[in-house]
Design an enzyme around this catalytic site. Structure first.
Site, PDB file in Angstrom:
ATOM      1  N   GLY A 227       0.815  -1.217   0.000  1.00 55.59           N
ATOM      2  CA  GLY A 227       0.000   0.000   0.000  1.00 55.59           C
ATOM      3  C   GLY A 227       0.841   1.257   0.000  1.00 55.59           C
ATOM      4  N   GLY A 228       0.436   2.203  -0.838  1.00 57.27           N
ATOM      5  CA  GLY A 228       1.180   3.467  -0.964  1.00 57.27           C
ATOM      6  C   GLY A 228       0.325   4.654  -0.565  1.00 57.27           C
ATOM      7  N   GLY A 229      -0.581   4.448   0.426  1.00 56.33           N
ATOM      8  CA  GLY A 229      -1.370   5.555   0.979  1.00 56.33           C
ATOM      9  C   GLY A 229      -0.592   6.228   2.101  1.00 56.33           C
ATOM     10  N   PRO A 230      -1.253   7.087   2.898  1.00 54.10           N
ATOM     11  CG  PRO A 230      -2.724   8.737   3.655  1.00 54.10           C
ATOM     12  CD  PRO A 230      -2.660   7.541   2.776  1.00 54.10           C
TER      13      PRO A 230
ATOM     14  CG  HIS B  66      14.636  37.986   3.010  1.00 49.73           C
ATOM     15  ND1 HIS B  66      14.530  36.984   2.065  1.00 49.73           N
ATOM     16  CD2 HIS B  66      15.958  38.341   3.048  1.00 49.73           C
ATOM     17  CE1 HIS B  66      15.735  36.756   1.551  1.00 49.73           C
ATOM     18  NE2 HIS B  66      16.609  37.562   2.129  1.00 49.73           N
TER      19      HIS B  66
HETATM   20  N1  LIG Z   1      -1.089  12.112   7.861  1.00 50.37           N
HETATM   21  C1  LIG Z   1      -2.329  11.726   7.943  1.00 50.37           C
HETATM   22  O1  LIG Z   1      -3.280  12.519   7.993  1.00 50.37           O
HETATM   23  C2  LIG Z   1      -2.626  10.259   7.978  1.00 50.37           C
HETATM   24  C3  LIG Z   1      -1.614   9.351   8.226  1.00 50.37           C
HETATM   25  C4  LIG Z   1      -1.925   8.006   8.247  1.00 50.37           C
HETATM   26  C5  LIG Z   1      -3.231   7.614   8.029  1.00 50.37           C
HETATM   27  N2  LIG Z   1      -4.197   8.521   7.801  1.00 50.37           N
HETATM   28  C6  LIG Z   1      -5.579   8.085   7.515  1.00 50.37           C
HETATM   29  O2  LIG Z   1      -5.767   6.737   7.897  1.00 50.37           O
HETATM   30  C7  LIG Z   1      -6.577   6.068   6.937  1.00 50.37           C
HETATM   31  C8  LIG Z   1      -5.902   4.799   6.489  1.00 50.37           C
HETATM   32  O3  LIG Z   1      -4.754   5.107   5.703  1.00 50.37           O
HETATM   33  P1  LIG Z   1      -4.127   4.005   4.749  1.00 50.37           P
HETATM   34  O4  LIG Z   1      -2.917   4.564   4.089  1.00 50.37           O
HETATM   35  O5  LIG Z   1      -4.008   2.723   5.502  1.00 50.37           O
HETATM   36  O6  LIG Z   1      -5.288   3.744   3.720  1.00 50.37           O
HETATM   37  P2  LIG Z   1      -5.635   4.374   2.297  1.00 50.37           P
HETATM   38  O7  LIG Z   1      -6.950   3.794   1.935  1.00 50.37           O
HETATM   39  O8  LIG Z   1      -5.488   5.849   2.289  1.00 50.37           O
HETATM   40  O9  LIG Z   1      -4.481   3.802   1.347  1.00 50.37           O
HETATM   41  C9  LIG Z   1      -4.388   2.420   1.065  1.00 50.37           C
HETATM   42  C10 LIG Z   1      -3.599   2.221  -0.215  1.00 50.37           C
HETATM   43  O10 LIG Z   1      -3.593   0.833  -0.506  1.00 50.37           O
HETATM   44  C11 LIG Z   1      -3.929   0.649  -1.860  1.00 50.37           C
HETATM   45  N3  LIG Z   1      -4.593  -0.657  -2.012  1.00 50.37           N
HETATM   46  C12 LIG Z   1      -5.806  -1.023  -1.560  1.00 50.37           C
HETATM   47  N4  LIG Z   1      -6.056  -2.310  -1.898  1.00 50.37           N
HETATM   48  C13 LIG Z   1      -4.970  -2.757  -2.572  1.00 50.37           C
HETATM   49  C14 LIG Z   1      -4.609  -3.998  -3.162  1.00 50.37           C
HETATM   50  N5  LIG Z   1      -5.411  -5.065  -3.165  1.00 50.37           N
HETATM   51  N6  LIG Z   1      -3.391  -4.085  -3.746  1.00 50.37           N
HETATM   52  C15 LIG Z   1      -2.539  -3.036  -3.742  1.00 50.37           C
HETATM   53  N7  LIG Z   1      -2.826  -1.844  -3.211  1.00 50.37           N
HETATM   54  C16 LIG Z   1      -4.036  -1.693  -2.639  1.00 50.37           C
HETATM   55  C17 LIG Z   1      -4.855   1.799  -2.210  1.00 50.37           C
HETATM   56  O11 LIG Z   1      -4.856   2.058  -3.594  1.00 50.37           O
HETATM   57  C18 LIG Z   1      -4.219   2.931  -1.417  1.00 50.37           C
HETATM   58  O12 LIG Z   1      -3.203   3.564  -2.134  1.00 50.37           O
HETATM   59  C19 LIG Z   1      -6.828   7.035   5.817  1.00 50.37           C
HETATM   60  O13 LIG Z   1      -8.126   7.550   5.937  1.00 50.37           O
HETATM   61  C20 LIG Z   1      -5.801   8.114   6.020  1.00 50.37           C
HETATM   62  O14 LIG Z   1      -6.268   9.394   5.597  1.00 50.37           O
HETATM   63  C21 LIG Z   1      -3.918   9.839   7.751  1.00 50.37           C
END
Ligand SMILES: NC(=O)c1ccc[n+]([C@@H]2O[C@H](COP(=O)([O-])OP(=O)(O)OC[C@H]3O[C@@H](n4cnc5c(N)ncnc54)[C@H](O)[C@@H]3O)[C@@H](O)[C@H]2O)c1
Ligand SMILES: Cc1cc2nc3c(=O)[nH]c(=O)nc-3n(C[C@H](O)[C@H](O)[C@H](O)COP(=O)(O)OP(=O)(O)OC[C@H]3O[C@@H](n4cnc5c(N)ncnc54)[C@H](O)[C@@H]3O)c2cc1C
Length: 470
Positions: A181-184, A444
């Site tokens: 996974g490449g989310g947050p 600045h």
């Molecule tokens: N800095 C912040 O505000 C912060 C930090 C961490 C988490 N969070 C929140 O926590 C929640 C969870 O975050 P997260 O990163 O776990 O979830 P997410 O849903 O944001 O990201 C999950 C990632 O996994 C990928 N994915 C899903 N199924 C897949 C599969 N079968 N194969 C490959 N890739 C797949 C998705 O495309 C996505 O890119 C989110 O709502 C996020 O906003 C926020």
């Protein structure tokens, strides 16, 4: 005897606590229910605060190891994971203790137990000592948060894996790690592990990291990750996870080609889902297959006196938004109790998201789609203060209305993006224009000054356009 309330809030995390704090200022009877052994919610216990405490340590370790760029000689530096863990535990215990005190001092009836609906006006509460009680209420706010969504990937459960919950308890880091996974969550933790010396690979489905962000931001982050040794496979389809000779193997299709990655550990970050399964919502006629569960921006469910806020609504997964949703739900519940129709709405105009990677990533506003906008970008590598700080990656991008110059969207990848984005959000809150930004004073040399450069570029174009029309 069954107790009756005017408002019942299920969940005392960010959304539920905000709702309860606001509503309890009014002279109404309120029940607040939370089943957790440890109160205070995801953000404090297993989300924002512990993860950022970890990240602070890995970023400092990283900076100290690169101190020679600034003419500094440091001896050998090492990362001590048990000490990093101890610091996190100490801070989190203190944050949680403070929040628990705040929750328990609210003028509400607090129940420690698990709630589920019997009918649209009655709840069953199962308390820890298996005692059961029924309460009734005129209005409800569901603020039960989210759970890690474990997808049925072949062999995953049998092989074993870390999640954000378990990774936050580690006292020892694995030597190598595959992040799914490449989310947050995936990006923040991947960099934390990698910076502390763990060989890290990200396997993500979408073509880009942080897919909800501007593509240029995703590309810049990927470049940065690659430059510090994190391997990134985008555009993949995960097929199976297995164990082979003591190592964990992730098999996937990468751009259609069979690929395998071996590592000591796997970190699962494929998303979260609303924690609503045990609430009996279907029984009372709320269709949970349709998400988000709040059917309007007043945070109402399909049953008008039952509101849903925070992660449970599946709108966003961000704390300040959970809090805003909780407050809007509470204000609307108060209106129903006063015999009026709900009028308060959650505004998404200033939707803001930050990811605490290095460089940090941030955005505010709605990404322009088919609306005509003028955008301008300025690179940190061309900005004096960023060069002095040795933080030259990234850029600031602003998009504004071509006629009025009103700022509609901004994104930043770079040093202190999490702080700098507030300059844009505050200006946007007042419906400010690029002209406003140009006229505001900037000290600045500061990082903040960079905001004025793309604003100036757009302002010049808007002014030229106006001159032509005249
Ligand atoms: N800095 C912040 O505000 C912060 C930090 C961490 C988490 N969070 C929140 O926590 C929640 C969870 O975050 P997260 O990163 O776990 O979830 P997410 O849903 O944001 O990201 C999950 C990632 O996994 C990928 N994915 C899903 N199924 C897949 C599969 N079968 N194969 C490959 N890739 C797949 C998705 O495309 C996505 O890119 C989110 O709502 C996020 O906003 C926020
Ligand atoms: C690793 C990680 C890092 C994060 N980092 C950030 C960040 O930096 N910035 C940011 O803005 N967001 C971040 N988030 C997201 C943020 O933590 C959540 O969006 C936010 O905490 C959700 O708040 P909530 O009130 O909706 O839910 P929660 O805080 O989860 O509260 C729900 C409460 O409901 C209770 N409950 C559940 N079911 C029942 C029931 N049946 N009966 C009674 N009580 C019940 C639970 O015990 C819990 O206390 C992060 C998330 C994760 C996982």
């Amino acid at each position: 005897m069954k107790k009756h309330y005017e408002l019942t809030i299920i969940g005392a995390g960010s959304a539920g606590f905000a709702a309860a704090s606001l509503a309890s200022k009014e002279p109404i009877s309120i029940a607040l229910i939370d089943k957790a052994e440890k109160l205070s919610g995801l953000c404090i216990l297993k989300g924002c605060m512990p993860s950022k405490t970890f990240i602070e340590s890995s970023n400092r370790y990283w900076e100290i190891r690169r101190a020679n760029r600034f003419g500094l000689k440091v001896g050998s530096v090492s990362a001590d994971m048990p000490s990093i863990q101890l610091r996190k535990k100490t801070l989190i215990e203190e944050f949680a203790r403070y929040r628990e005190e705040e929750i328990l001092s609210l003028p509400v009836d607090f129940y420690r137990g698990s709630a589920s609906f019997i009918n649209p006006n009655e709840l069953l509460i199962k308390e820890a000592d298996s005692k059961e009680r029924v309460i009734s209420s005129k209005t409800f706010i569901i603020a039960t948060g989210s759970l890690i969504d474990i997808l049925p990937i072949d062999g995953l459960v049998q092989t074993g894996f870390l999640t954000s919950d378990s990774a936050l308890e580690l006292n020892q880091l694995p030597g190598s790690l595959t992040v799914l996974g490449g989310g947050p969550v995936g990006c923040e933790f991947a960099q934390f592990f990698s910076r502390l010396g763990c060989k890290t690979t990200i396997v993500q489905r979408s073509p880009r990291l942080l897919k909800s962000f501007d593509p240029e931001v995703s590309d810049c982050l990927k470049e940065s990750f690659l430059s510090e040794g994190i391997t990134v496979f985008s555009d993949t389809q995960i097929k199976a996870v297995t164990k082979e000779k003591g190592r964990k193997k992730v098999s996937f299709l990468h751009k259609g080609k069979k690929t395998e990655v071996f590592s000591e550990e796997i970190f699962y970050a494929l998303g979260r889902k609303p924690n609503i399964e045990k609430l009996g919502l279907e029984k009372i006629g709320i269709d949970t297959s349709m998400q988000p569960l709040s059917i309007n921006d007043k945070m109402q469910s399909s049953i008008p006196h039952i509101f849903i806020a925070g992660d449970a609504s599946a709108n966003f997964g961000i704390v300040h938004i959970a809090r805003e949703e909780g407050e809007v739900a509470a204000k609307n519940a108060l209106e129903i109790l006063a015999g009026k129709s709900p009028t308060y709405v959650v505004s998404r105009r200033l939707a803001m998201e930050v990811v605490f990677t290095d460089p940090e990533v941030a955005m505010v506003g709605l990404l322009p789609s088919n609306r005509k906008v003028l955008c301008a970008k300025y690179m940190f590598r061309d900005h004096g203060k960023a060069i002095i700080e040795g933080k030259e990656e990234g850029f600031v991008k602003i998009c504004a209305d071509p006629s009025s110059g009103e700022i509609l969207f901004g994104t930043i990848i770079g040093p202190h993006a999490s702080e700098l984005i507030h300059q844009l959000s505050q200006c946007m809150y007042f419906k400010g224009t690029v002209e406003d930004l140009v006229k505001m004073p900037f000290y600045h040399p500061t990082l903040s000054e960079i905001i004025s450069y793309p604003a100036e570029e757009i302002f010049t174009t808007v002014r030229e356009k106006k001159k032509k029309i005249l």
